[in-house]
Design a protein around this motif. Structure first.
Motif, PDB file in Angstrom:
ATOM      1  N   ALA A 192       0.838  -1.206   0.000  1.00  0.00           N
ATOM      2  CA  ALA A 192       0.000   0.000   0.000  1.00  0.00           C
ATOM      3  C   ALA A 192       0.871   1.254   0.000  1.00  0.00           C
ATOM      4  O   ALA A 192       0.580   2.217  -0.714  1.00  0.00           O
ATOM      5  N   ALA A 193       1.956   1.236   0.793  1.00  0.00           N
ATOM      6  CA  ALA A 193       2.868   2.393   0.830  1.00  0.00           C
ATOM      7  C   ALA A 193       3.550   2.562  -0.519  1.00  0.00           C
ATOM      8  O   ALA A 193       3.716   3.682  -1.011  1.00  0.00           O
ATOM      9  N   PHE A 239       2.407   1.623  -3.421  1.00  0.00           N
ATOM     10  CA  PHE A 239       1.466   2.018  -4.466  1.00  0.00           C
ATOM     11  C   PHE A 239       1.075   3.501  -4.354  1.00  0.00           C
ATOM     12  O   PHE A 239       0.357   4.021  -5.193  1.00  0.00           O
ATOM     13  N   SER A 240       1.546   4.159  -3.283  1.00  0.00           N
ATOM     14  CA  SER A 240       1.105   5.534  -3.049  1.00  0.00           C
ATOM     15  C   SER A 240       1.674   6.515  -4.078  1.00  0.00           C
ATOM     16  O   SER A 240       1.161   7.613  -4.235  1.00  0.00           O
ATOM     17  N   GLY A 241       2.730   6.133  -4.764  1.00  0.00           N
ATOM     18  CA  GLY A 241       3.290   7.065  -5.757  1.00  0.00           C
ATOM     19  C   GLY A 241       4.366   6.416  -6.598  1.00  0.00           C
ATOM     20  O   GLY A 241       4.853   5.332  -6.291  1.00  0.00           O
ATOM     21  N   ARG A 242       4.717   7.120  -7.685  1.00  0.00           N
ATOM     22  CA  ARG A 242       5.697   6.569  -8.623  1.00  0.00           C
ATOM     23  C   ARG A 242       7.063   6.359  -7.978  1.00  0.00           C
ATOM     24  O   ARG A 242       7.731   5.363  -8.203  1.00  0.00           O
ATOM     25  N   LEU A 302       7.154   3.354  -5.595  1.00  0.00           N
ATOM     26  CA  LEU A 302       7.104   2.086  -6.327  1.00  0.00           C
ATOM     27  C   LEU A 302       8.443   1.812  -7.016  1.00  0.00           C
ATOM     28  O   LEU A 302       8.974   0.701  -6.965  1.00  0.00           O
ATOM     29  N   LEU A 346      10.975   0.817  -4.325  1.00  0.00           N
ATOM     30  CA  LEU A 346      10.831  -0.574  -3.878  1.00  0.00           C
ATOM     31  C   LEU A 346      11.411  -1.542  -4.917  1.00  0.00           C
ATOM     32  O   LEU A 346      12.156  -2.465  -4.576  1.00  0.00           O
ATOM     33  N   ASN A 347      11.080  -1.287  -6.188  1.00  0.00           N
ATOM     34  CA  ASN A 347      11.604  -2.151  -7.261  1.00  0.00           C
ATOM     35  C   ASN A 347      13.131  -2.142  -7.279  1.00  0.00           C
ATOM     36  O   ASN A 347      13.765  -3.178  -7.482  1.00  0.00           O
ATOM     37  N   ALA A 400      15.831  -1.411 -13.033  1.00  0.00           N
ATOM     38  CA  ALA A 400      14.965  -0.745 -12.045  1.00  0.00           C
ATOM     39  C   ALA A 400      15.680   0.462 -11.431  1.00  0.00           C
ATOM     40  O   ALA A 400      15.039   1.469 -11.127  1.00  0.00           O
ATOM     41  N   ARG A 460      15.454   3.419 -13.723  1.00  0.00           N
ATOM     42  CA  ARG A 460      14.078   3.954 -13.734  1.00  0.00           C
ATOM     43  C   ARG A 460      13.816   4.783 -12.476  1.00  0.00           C
ATOM     44  O   ARG A 460      13.142   5.802 -12.524  1.00  0.00           O
ATOM     45  N   THR A 515      12.904   8.700 -12.384  1.00  0.00           N
ATOM     46  CA  THR A 515      11.705   9.204 -11.691  1.00  0.00           C
ATOM     47  C   THR A 515      12.091  10.291 -10.692  1.00  0.00           C
ATOM     48  O   THR A 515      11.412  11.304 -10.552  1.00  0.00           O
TER      49      THR A 515
END
Lengths: 197, 241
Positions: B79-80, B82-85, B88, B91-92, B229, B232, B236
């Motif tokens: 959930a944390a 998914f909160s923003g680009r 995410l 994490l990746n 990743a 990326r 970002t």
């Protein structure tokens, strides 16, 4: 033994289907043989027909029996809304719900750093072309609520930023779901997406 | 044989129709793979998302077997993330780098604890890039490619350190760099844990750590390319500057 070789081959092939193992494949084949006229012959005929005609829609990636699928052909579906899904199974799930009346775009997977799946391995370039050429006003990103699914959604959003309205499916408590059984991630997402009553 | 530990899920792949092979970074047993029976089920699959904190019980007949995991969720970070680009992408990057560079079944408790702390900050975009920078430095250090930024490698000075030598990973002053200045990597104050660490400095620091990840760490792993990743994530992050 040789007299059952063809049947054994059929059992072996059936056992490769999802959800079937050798035992259940044997039961299925036995059932088919017993219902030869009712099931086996029509099934064999239909399988050979589908083997000849099944193909991916050149436009959206859906599976059908023509180069362009019924959804892409239908003028009624030209609502300007395009729903992006990961897989054909997701498209079929959306169609079962019967709520969405626009067109689809099947990506054929998700971006995955660990598996080395990049944007060019998916139908993302084709998606960009469709948005530009089909008068799309809204792209709905109906991708799975997984890390890979959401990474792909954000990537597509970056690619289409400013060109079209971008939305994604809501995340939260499923219909019939009990809070006690939900994981903390789902509860957090549901709380963040709460709405006024 | 069996053991029980806490771990961070790095990856999960489908194995057959119902099982999954997961890779977990545990405190006491390092990066460890194992099979989760029923891992693709509706009940377990949502738990097996990268970054999830799990309680794992590993069992195998022999130590060299892949073995199987029984997993219990402790904390989901999806959930944390998914909160923003940025979250995410972050994490990746963390899970991809750990999978990429950690040897299997070798405990690294220090980097484990730092990873846990870093992942718990996911979603706090203001502080996360700097925390991630510290984590990258710790990762390099843990794997034998640590940077020595305390003293100039040429003059021995402890002040006005503005470069990092791309070869030795040691700090260098402008005077020490001399004619070689254009070949040096930037040493922004945030890399030494000093100053307010604005985004443009952090981006410079990522270029420096990226050099050591790519040219030293990855080279030591047989010239494997760094996980995409990371690029990326940097992209970002730099977009917000």
């Amino acid at each position: 033994m040789s007299s059952t070789r063809d049947i054994d081959n059929l059992i072996e092939l059936m056992a490769k289907l999802p959800g079937l193992g050798p035992r259940s494949a044997r039961r299925a084949v036995l059932h088919l043989i017993r219902k030869r006229a009712l099931l086996l012959t029509p099934l064999a005929d239909q399988i050979s027909v589908v083997a000849e005609t099944a193909r991916e829609c050149l436009n959206c990636g859906n599976v059908g029996t023509a180069d362009i699928c019924d959804i892409c052909e239908s003028e009624k579906r030209a609502t300007g809304e395009l729903c992006v899904v990961e897989d054909v199974a997701d498209l079929w799930a959306m169609e079962r719900a019967g709520v969405f009346k626009g067109r689809y775009h099947v990506l054929g997977g998700t971006l995955s750093a660990l598996d080395g799946v990049g944007p060019d391995d998916l139908r993302i370039p084709r998606l960009r072309d469709r948005v530009a050429s089909e008068g799309i006003t809204e792209v709905i990103l109906a991708l799975n609520a997984t890390v890979d699914g959401q990474t792909t959604a954000h990537y597509i959003a970056e690619q289409l930023d400013g060109q079209v309205r971008l939305t994604s499916l809501a995340q939260g408590v499923p219909i019939g779901g009990e809070l006690d059984y939900l994981d903390d991630g789902t509860i957090t997402a549901a709380l963040r997406a709460r709405k006024e009553l | 044989m069996d053991w029980r530990d806490h771990g961070i899920l790095l990856s999960s792949r489908r194995h057959g129709e119902t099982a999954a092979i997961i890779e977990v970074f545990t405190e006491g047993h390092g990066r460890h793979a194992g099979v989760v029976r029923g891992g693709t089920s509706r009940k377990i699959a949502p738990i097996l998302q990268p970054g999830a904190q799990l309680d794992v019980l590993w069992r195998a007949r022999l130590e060299e077997h892949i073995g199987s995991f029984q997993v219990e969720p402790l904390r989901s970070r999806a959930a944390a993330a998914f909160s923003g680009r940025l979250a995410l992408a972050g994490l990746n990057t963390v899970v991809a780098l750990l999978s990429f560079c950690l040897p299997e079944r070798e405990p690294h408790p220090t980097i484990y604890r730092q990873t846990e702390q870093l992942l718990d900050l996911l979603g706090q975009d203001e502080v996360w890039p700097l925390a991630y920078l510290r984590w990258e430095l710790a990762l390099l250090d843990e794997l034998g490619f640590g940077l020595d930024l305390s003293v100039c490698a040429v003059t021995g000075a402890r002040e006005r350190l503005i470069y990092v030598s791309p070869k030795s990973g040691r700090a260098v002053t402008a005077a020490g760099a001399g004619d070689w200045a254009d070949r040096m990597l930037p040493l922004p104050p945030c890399l030494r844990g000093e100053g307010p660490a604005p985004d443009n400095e952090i981006a410079q620091a990522f270029a420096t750590t990226g050099h050591f990840l790519e040219n030293h760490l990855a080279r030591g792993l047989g010239h494997k390319p760094l996980p995409e990743a990371r690029a990326r994530f940097i992209e970002t992050f730099t977009r917000r500057i």
